[in-house]
Design a protein around this motif. Sequence first.
Motif, PDB file in Angstrom:
ATOM      1  N   PHE A 119     -33.075  21.421  -1.992  1.00 20.72           N
ATOM      2  CA  PHE A 119     -34.354  21.547  -2.684  1.00 20.72           C
ATOM      3  C   PHE A 119     -35.133  20.238  -2.671  1.00 20.72           C
ATOM      4  CE2 PHE A 119     -31.333  20.308  -6.020  1.00 20.72           C
ATOM      5  CZ  PHE A 119     -32.000  19.262  -6.652  1.00 20.72           C
ATOM      6  N   GLU A 121     -38.146  18.481  -5.347  1.00 21.41           N
ATOM      7  CA  GLU A 121     -38.701  18.648  -6.681  1.00 21.41           C
ATOM      8  C   GLU A 121     -39.810  17.616  -6.877  1.00 21.41           C
ATOM      9  OE1 GLU A 121     -37.152  18.773 -11.311  1.00 21.41           O
ATOM     10  OE2 GLU A 121     -35.693  18.692  -9.686  1.00 21.41           O
ATOM     11  N   GLU A 123     -42.491  15.681  -8.919  1.00 21.40           N
ATOM     12  CA  GLU A 123     -42.582  15.238 -10.313  1.00 21.40           C
ATOM     13  C   GLU A 123     -43.527  16.155 -11.103  1.00 21.40           C
ATOM     14  OE1 GLU A 123     -44.014  11.094 -12.485  1.00 21.40           O
ATOM     15  OE2 GLU A 123     -43.747  11.144 -10.313  1.00 21.40           O
ATOM     16  N   HIS A 125     -43.078  19.365 -11.624  1.00 22.13           N
ATOM     17  CA  HIS A 125     -43.032  20.737 -11.105  1.00 22.13           C
ATOM     18  C   HIS A 125     -41.572  21.176 -10.960  1.00 22.13           C
ATOM     19  CE1 HIS A 125     -47.344  20.827 -10.100  1.00 22.13           C
ATOM     20  NE2 HIS A 125     -47.170  19.531  -9.891  1.00 22.13           N
ATOM     21  N   GLY A 126     -41.377  22.467 -10.766  1.00 31.04           N
ATOM     22  CA  GLY A 126     -40.029  23.005 -10.574  1.00 31.04           C
ATOM     23  C   GLY A 126     -39.509  22.741  -9.172  1.00 31.04           C
ATOM     24  N   ARG A 127     -38.246  23.054  -8.984  1.00 30.44           N
ATOM     25  CA  ARG A 127     -37.610  22.882  -7.678  1.00 30.44           C
ATOM     26  C   ARG A 127     -38.151  23.896  -6.673  1.00 30.44           C
ATOM     27  NH1 ARG A 127     -31.199  21.986  -9.295  1.00 30.44           N
ATOM     28  NH2 ARG A 127     -31.530  19.881 -10.112  1.00 30.44           N
ATOM     29  N   VAL A 128     -38.227  23.449  -5.439  1.00 22.43           N
ATOM     30  CA  VAL A 128     -38.577  24.327  -4.319  1.00 22.43           C
ATOM     31  C   VAL A 128     -37.365  24.343  -3.399  1.00 22.43           C
ATOM     32  CG1 VAL A 128     -40.068  24.650  -2.319  1.00 22.43           C
ATOM     33  CG2 VAL A 128     -41.036  23.771  -4.459  1.00 22.43           C
ATOM     34  N   TYR A 129     -36.720  25.510  -3.300  1.00 23.68           N
ATOM     35  CA  TYR A 129     -35.530  25.628  -2.461  1.00 23.68           C
ATOM     36  C   TYR A 129     -35.913  25.881  -1.009  1.00 23.68           C
ATOM     37  CZ  TYR A 129     -32.449  25.390  -6.438  1.00 23.68           C
ATOM     38  OH  TYR A 129     -31.763  24.933  -7.535  1.00 23.68           O
ATOM     39  N   MET A 158     -48.678  21.378  -6.111  1.00 25.42           N
ATOM     40  CA  MET A 158     -47.618  20.436  -5.715  1.00 25.42           C
ATOM     41  C   MET A 158     -48.127  19.514  -4.602  1.00 25.42           C
ATOM     42  SD  MET A 158     -44.312  22.915  -5.555  1.00 25.42           S
ATOM     43  CE  MET A 158     -43.643  23.704  -7.023  1.00 25.42           C
ATOM     44  N   VAL A 168     -41.047  12.449  -5.665  1.00 21.58           N
ATOM     45  CA  VAL A 168     -40.361  13.663  -5.212  1.00 21.58           C
ATOM     46  C   VAL A 168     -38.875  13.357  -5.081  1.00 21.58           C
ATOM     47  CG1 VAL A 168     -40.149  15.403  -3.382  1.00 21.58           C
ATOM     48  CG2 VAL A 168     -42.405  14.464  -3.941  1.00 21.58           C
ATOM     49  N   LYS A 169     -38.063  14.248  -5.632  1.00 21.81           N
ATOM     50  CA  LYS A 169     -36.613  14.174  -5.461  1.00 21.81           C
ATOM     51  C   LYS A 169     -36.214  15.166  -4.378  1.00 21.81           C
ATOM     52  CE  LYS A 169     -34.795  13.235 -10.147  1.00 21.81           C
ATOM     53  NZ  LYS A 169     -35.711  12.207 -10.443  1.00 21.81           N
ATOM     54  N   HIS A 180     -28.476  14.356  -5.359  1.00 23.35           N
ATOM     55  CA  HIS A 180     -29.933  14.260  -5.352  1.00 23.35           C
ATOM     56  C   HIS A 180     -30.341  12.798  -5.198  1.00 23.35           C
ATOM     57  CE1 HIS A 180     -29.124  13.533  -9.637  1.00 23.35           C
ATOM     58  NE2 HIS A 180     -30.232  12.814  -9.613  1.00 23.35           N
TER      59      HIS A 180
END
Length: 196
Positions: A119, A121, A123, A125-129, A158, A168-169, A180
Amino acid sequence: MQLTGKITPETLMSLEAYTKWRKVHKPEVIAHRKLRSVQLGEHINVQFESETTIRYQIQEMLRIEKVFEEEGILQEIEAYAPLVPDGSNWKATMMIEYTDINERKRELAKLIGVEDRMFVEVEGHGRVYAIADEDLDRETDEKTSAVHFVRFELKPDMCAAVKAGAGVKMGCDHTHYPSHIDIAPDTLASLAGDLK
């Protein structure tokens, strides 16, 4: 190598022109690829693709295979061009790297489905897989592949946040590979250029 936004036979160099260009510019492309690589833990390397990396890959394949006929050129474009990000996403080659062959075999058996647990992520916002391996299935019931192709599809807000400087992680929440990392600012700046 001129970036045009669309890779076509007309926008590629002839084998002769590419050979001359390559002698001078190969280090720049290697540096660009390195800038866009994220090491996630010890064993997963994610190389974010761009028009530059894919154009180079196609030109390299044409050079190595000495392809100069249009049909062969079109086949290479068809194989690689889908990996160029198209404004709302990041596309990457994900490599699972173990030097010891027995360890690799054992770990690939444990890591079935890892590509679907990758994923990003942004900052705030939710995770995007990852959407993985759209070209073909790259795992069996016994093991996953050492190479996967992944796409992270970002929503417009995003994209705007990344372009405005949000962190961004990148991570993985697979049971056997929890990891991560914050994407480095210079890498993120390059990735932000992929977004509209």
